[in-house]
Scaffold this motif. Structure first.
Motif, PDB file in Angstrom:
ATOM      1  N   ARG A  65       1.154  -4.728  -3.166  1.00 22.17           N
ATOM      2  CA  ARG A  65      -0.097  -5.122  -2.511  1.00 22.17           C
ATOM      3  C   ARG A  65       0.097  -5.271  -1.009  1.00 22.17           C
ATOM      4  O   ARG A  65      -0.775  -4.905  -0.226  1.00 22.17           O
ATOM      5  N   LEU A  66       1.251  -5.799  -0.604  1.00 27.13           N
ATOM      6  CA  LEU A  66       1.538  -5.877   0.836  1.00 27.13           C
ATOM      7  C   LEU A  66       1.698  -4.480   1.420  1.00 27.13           C
ATOM      8  O   LEU A  66       1.225  -4.204   2.520  1.00 27.13           O
ATOM      9  N   GLY A  67       2.362  -3.595   0.692  1.00 29.26           N
ATOM     10  CA  GLY A  67       2.558  -2.237   1.167  1.00 29.26           C
ATOM     11  C   GLY A  67       1.252  -1.484   1.369  1.00 29.26           C
ATOM     12  O   GLY A  67       1.147  -0.629   2.248  1.00 29.26           O
ATOM     13  N   ALA A  68       0.240  -1.812   0.566  1.00 37.54           N
ATOM     14  CA  ALA A  68      -1.050  -1.125   0.653  1.00 37.54           C
ATOM     15  C   ALA A  68      -2.024  -1.810   1.605  1.00 37.54           C
ATOM     16  O   ALA A  68      -3.064  -1.247   1.936  1.00 37.54           O
ATOM     17  N   ALA A  69      -1.694  -3.010   2.072  1.00 38.07           N
ATOM     18  CA  ALA A  69      -2.603  -3.785   2.920  1.00 38.07           C
ATOM     19  C   ALA A  69      -2.549  -3.305   4.371  1.00 38.07           C
ATOM     20  O   ALA A  69      -1.523  -2.802   4.829  1.00 38.07           O
ATOM     21  N   PRO A  70      -3.647  -3.495   5.097  1.00 35.82           N
ATOM     22  CA  PRO A  70      -3.637  -3.162   6.527  1.00 35.82           C
ATOM     23  C   PRO A  70      -2.528  -3.945   7.242  1.00 35.82           C
ATOM     24  O   PRO A  70      -2.397  -5.162   7.045  1.00 35.82           O
ATOM     25  N   GLY A  71      -1.722  -3.251   8.010  1.00 35.15           N
ATOM     26  CA  GLY A  71      -0.620  -3.886   8.715  1.00 35.15           C
ATOM     27  C   GLY A  71       0.480  -4.388   7.790  1.00 35.15           C
ATOM     28  O   GLY A  71       1.365  -5.127   8.216  1.00 35.15           O
ATOM     29  N   ARG A  72       0.393  -4.015   6.515  1.00 33.82           N
ATOM     30  CA  ARG A  72       1.365  -4.434   5.484  1.00 33.82           C
ATOM     31  C   ARG A  72       1.506  -5.955   5.434  1.00 33.82           C
ATOM     32  O   ARG A  72       2.588  -6.492   5.260  1.00 33.82           O
ATOM     33  N   GLN A  73       0.339  -6.645   5.610  1.00 35.99           N
ATOM     34  CA  GLN A  73       0.375  -8.101   5.577  1.00 35.99           C
ATOM     35  C   GLN A  73      -0.895  -8.661   4.948  1.00 35.99           C
ATOM     36  O   GLN A  73      -1.962  -8.050   5.040  1.00 35.99           O
ATOM     37  N   LEU A  74      -0.748  -9.810   4.297  1.00 34.79           N
ATOM     38  CA  LEU A  74      -1.865 -10.515   3.675  1.00 34.79           C
ATOM     39  C   LEU A  74      -1.576 -12.004   3.670  1.00 34.79           C
ATOM     40  O   LEU A  74      -0.407 -12.422   3.676  1.00 34.79           O
ATOM     41  N   VAL A 115      -0.824 -19.256   5.350  1.00 38.33           N
ATOM     42  CA  VAL A 115       0.455 -18.554   5.490  1.00 38.33           C
ATOM     43  C   VAL A 115       0.232 -17.073   5.243  1.00 38.33           C
ATOM     44  O   VAL A 115      -0.416 -16.674   4.276  1.00 38.33           O
ATOM     45  N   GLN A 116       0.766 -16.286   6.144  1.00 38.11           N
ATOM     46  CA  GLN A 116       0.674 -14.827   6.100  1.00 38.11           C
ATOM     47  C   GLN A 116       2.017 -14.286   5.620  1.00 38.11           C
ATOM     48  O   GLN A 116       3.071 -14.763   6.034  1.00 38.11           O
ATOM     49  N   ALA A 117       1.990 -13.282   4.738  1.00 38.37           N
ATOM     50  CA  ALA A 117       3.205 -12.588   4.320  1.00 38.37           C
ATOM     51  C   ALA A 117       3.146 -11.168   4.846  1.00 38.37           C
ATOM     52  O   ALA A 117       2.103 -10.511   4.774  1.00 38.37           O
ATOM     53  N   GLN A 118       4.265 -10.706   5.401  1.00 41.93           N
ATOM     54  CA  GLN A 118       4.336  -9.337   5.916  1.00 41.93           C
ATOM     55  C   GLN A 118       5.549  -8.649   5.316  1.00 41.93           C
ATOM     56  O   GLN A 118       6.643  -9.222   5.259  1.00 41.93           O
ATOM     57  N   LEU A 119       5.345  -7.425   4.886  1.00 38.64           N
ATOM     58  CA  LEU A 119       6.414  -6.612   4.329  1.00 38.64           C
ATOM     59  C   LEU A 119       7.355  -6.183   5.446  1.00 38.64           C
ATOM     60  O   LEU A 119       6.910  -5.729   6.499  1.00 38.64           O
ATOM     61  N   THR A 120       8.650  -6.330   5.242  1.00 42.55           N
ATOM     62  CA  THR A 120       9.631  -5.885   6.227  1.00 42.55           C
ATOM     63  C   THR A 120       9.995  -4.420   5.962  1.00 42.55           C
ATOM     64  O   THR A 120       9.621  -3.853   4.930  1.00 42.55           O
ATOM     65  N   ALA A 121      10.749  -3.833   6.873  1.00 40.34           N
ATOM     66  CA  ALA A 121      11.214  -2.452   6.676  1.00 40.34           C
ATOM     67  C   ALA A 121      12.069  -2.361   5.414  1.00 40.34           C
ATOM     68  O   ALA A 121      11.941  -1.411   4.635  1.00 40.34           O
ATOM     69  N   ALA A 122      12.928  -3.356   5.190  1.00 35.05           N
ATOM     70  CA  ALA A 122      13.750  -3.370   3.974  1.00 35.05           C
ATOM     71  C   ALA A 122      12.871  -3.499   2.731  1.00 35.05           C
ATOM     72  O   ALA A 122      13.144  -2.876   1.694  1.00 35.05           O
ATOM     73  N   GLY A 123      11.817  -4.310   2.822  1.00 36.77           N
ATOM     74  CA  GLY A 123      10.893  -4.471   1.704  1.00 36.77           C
ATOM     75  C   GLY A 123      10.155  -3.182   1.394  1.00 36.77           C
ATOM     76  O   GLY A 123       9.962  -2.824   0.229  1.00 36.77           O
ATOM     77  N   LEU A 124       9.751  -2.468   2.433  1.00 41.17           N
ATOM     78  CA  LEU A 124       9.052  -1.195   2.248  1.00 41.17           C
ATOM     79  C   LEU A 124       9.978  -0.170   1.596  1.00 41.17           C
ATOM     80  O   LEU A 124       9.571   0.555   0.690  1.00 41.17           O
ATOM     81  N   GLU A 125      11.227  -0.139   2.027  1.00 42.71           N
ATOM     82  CA  GLU A 125      12.187   0.798   1.433  1.00 42.71           C
ATOM     83  C   GLU A 125      12.419   0.482  -0.044  1.00 42.71           C
ATOM     84  O   GLU A 125      12.410   1.375  -0.895  1.00 42.71           O
ATOM     85  N   LEU A 126      12.618  -0.802  -0.363  1.00 50.15           N
ATOM     86  CA  LEU A 126      12.817  -1.190  -1.756  1.00 50.15           C
ATOM     87  C   LEU A 126      11.559  -0.907  -2.571  1.00 50.15           C
ATOM     88  O   LEU A 126      11.643  -0.431  -3.709  1.00 50.15           O
TER      89      LEU A 126
END
Length: 171
Positions: A65-74, A115-126
């Motif tokens: 869901r984070l990966g699909a969100a605008p800015g990879r954050q929700l 609180v905002q969660a954002q996907l990191t580069a490592a998170g996107l790769e995984l």
């Protein structure tokens, strides 16, 4: 002369003389079949994700869901609502993902209490790696056992049930 009336629909369950209810064969086939299929598939898919990526299905859903969100954050509240999980459960999952460097949590820019969660580069790769395996597994364990007509029927039925559940939430 034979009756042309339609027989009444089968009663979903009956109650025995001992007061214990039992589903009809038709209803048990549908309901218990759904529950058993769900349990088997989620156990298999969870075990595979854990073995290969150290993830649960819920964690993969959060990352997806984070990966699909605008800015990879929700916001965590939005993640919780989208996943159908409690905010405390999402907070615990997010804390674990953050410890692994897969997401970052910070106060929201427009509301310091949120609180905002954002996907990191490592998170996107995984996420990409896990989704590749997961989608192939879902195809193998679920979709490959259905023909197109069955898939269309299930899609229509579950869409209707999902729509009905969103219409009755909070009632």
């Amino acid at each position: 002369m034979a009756s042309t009336e339609t027989p009444p629909p089968e009663t979903p369950f009956s109650v025995g003389s001992d007061g214990v209810a039992a589903w009809s064969a038709l209803h048990a086939g549908a309901w218990i079949g759904l529950l058993e299929t769900y349990k088997r598939l989620t156990r298999e898919l969870d075990a595979e994700l854990d073995a290969k990526f150290g993830l649960t299905l819920s964690e993969l859903e959060l990352l997806g869901r984070l990966g699909a969100a605008p800015g990879r954050q929700l916001r965590l509240t939005s993640l919780a609502a989208a996943c159908g999980l409690s905010l405390s459960r999402v907070s615990r999952l997010a804390a674990g993902l953050e410890r692994r460097g897969l997401i970052e949590r910070r106060p929201s820019d427009d509301d310091g209490r949120a609180v905002q969660a954002q996907l990191t580069a490592a998170g996107l790769e995984l996420l990409r790696d896990a989704q590749e395996v997961h989608f192939a597994s879902v195809k193998r364990t679920f979709f490959d056992h259905l023909d197109e007509s069955e898939l269309r029927t299930l899609s229509a039925v579950f869409a209707r049930l999902a729509h009905h559940s969103t219409q009755t939430d909070g009632v």
